[in-house]
Scaffold this active site. Structure first.
Site: not given
Ligand code: NAD
Length: 261
Positions: A79, A114, A168, A172, A204
């Site tokens: 984690d 809240n 969020y 970011k 995703t």
């Molecule tokens: P996802 O939920 O499919 O994958 C995220 C991964 O991060 C998962 O495998 C999860 O287990 C892992 N994770 C979460 N908390 C964790 C922790 N504490 N320690 C280790 N691993 C951890 O999400 P995604 O869409 O692939 O997003 C990946 C990144 O891209 C994120 O930072 C997200 O904020 C960013 N992002 C996503 C989008 C979108 O539209 N999907 C847009 C902009 C940015």
């Protein structure tokens, strides 16, 4: 130590680059690499020759292992918010690290009024606090080698904001400020560049969980009117990790098909 051309003036001579495998001999760690954007980033870096370490939470260990096995890399069940996460990564990589991808992230969307404190602090901690702590620990330990690359996954929500994503968006936006603030010193003192990608809406499991009308609004924010793919983000991330990108530092590259969001 392998250093890319132009990365470290006066440093060791760079080996000739293999255009097909520009990351040959480099080690890359991708947080949240078990699925989604992180999995695509890990696969792209592996295709370009990197040895990948796929880090994800213990609950996703079998997925992380499957990805790592497919890519000929290794998995780290951790984690990223654990207080000793940086020390544990450093211990797992005694030979050092060249590419650090801060991709792990979560959403816990809710209107601000809240909002339970835990909903705020958990998103801030995963998306921003962990990036700060692990970067600090790995630079201090000398794990990140000269010529190294740090790429964080920010979001358009951290630039343009997004209703319902106060926590969020703030996390970011924090990543953007962190990258811009850290980049000059990281390059001057450690020979490591620090950049971010800011994706728009990407298809995703994270975005599959939100209500349909919000998903459609998210898709419309991309220039082509449809969601981006994890591979779109992976290509730009890999470009920032490339040995030849050493003059790009402190940048936030939007990956949403347009510039004005
Ligand atoms: P996802 O939920 O499919 O994958 C995220 C991964 O991060 C998962 O495998 C999860 O287990 C892992 N994770 C979460 N908390 C964790 C922790 N504490 N320690 C280790 N691993 C951890 O999400 P995604 O869409 O692939 O997003 C990946 C990144 O891209 C994120 O930072 C997200 O904020 C960013 N992002 C996503 C989008 C979108 O539209 N999907 C847009 C902009 C940015």
């Amino acid at each position: 130590i392998e250093v890319g051309a132009g990365d470290a003036p006066g440093g060791p001579a760079a080996p000739p680059e293999d255009p097909d495998h520009p990351l040959h001999g480099r080690t890359a760690l991708v947080t949240g690499g078990a699925r989604g954007i992180g999995e695509a980033v890990a696969a792209t870096l592996a295709e370009q020759g990197a040895r990948v370490v796929v880090l994800d939470v213990p609950a996703a260990e079998s997925d992380a292992r499957a990805v790592a096995e497919r890519l000929g890399g290794s998995a780290l069940a951790l984690d990223i918010t654990a207080p000793d996460a940086g020390a544990r990564i450093a211990a797992a990589l005694p030979d050092g690290l060249d590419v650090l991808i801060h991709n792990a992230g979560i959403t816990r969307d809710r209107r601000l009024v809240n909002m339970p404190a835990e909903r705020w602090s958990s998103v801030l901690d995963v998306n921003l606090g962990s990036v700060l702590r692990t970067t600090d620990a790995l630079l201090a330990a000398g794990t990140l080698r000269p010529g190294g690359r740090i790429v964080a996954t920010a979001s358009i929500a951290g630039i343009a904001g997004n209703a319902g994503q106060t926590n969020y968006g703030a996390s970011k936006a924090g990543v953007v400020g962190l990258v811009r603030s850290l980049a000059p010193r990281a390059l001057a003192e450690h020979g490591v560049t620090v950049n971010a990608v800011a994706p728009g809406f990407v298809e995703t499991r994270m975005t599959a969980a939100i209500p349909l009308f919000l998903r459609e609004a998210g898709r419309r924010m991309n220039s082509l009117g449809q969601g981006g793919l994890p591979q779109d983000v992976a290509e730009t991330t890999a470009w920032l990790a490339h040995p030849a990108s050493g003059a790009v530092n402190g940048q936030v590259v939007r990956v949403c098909g347009q510039s004005l969001l």
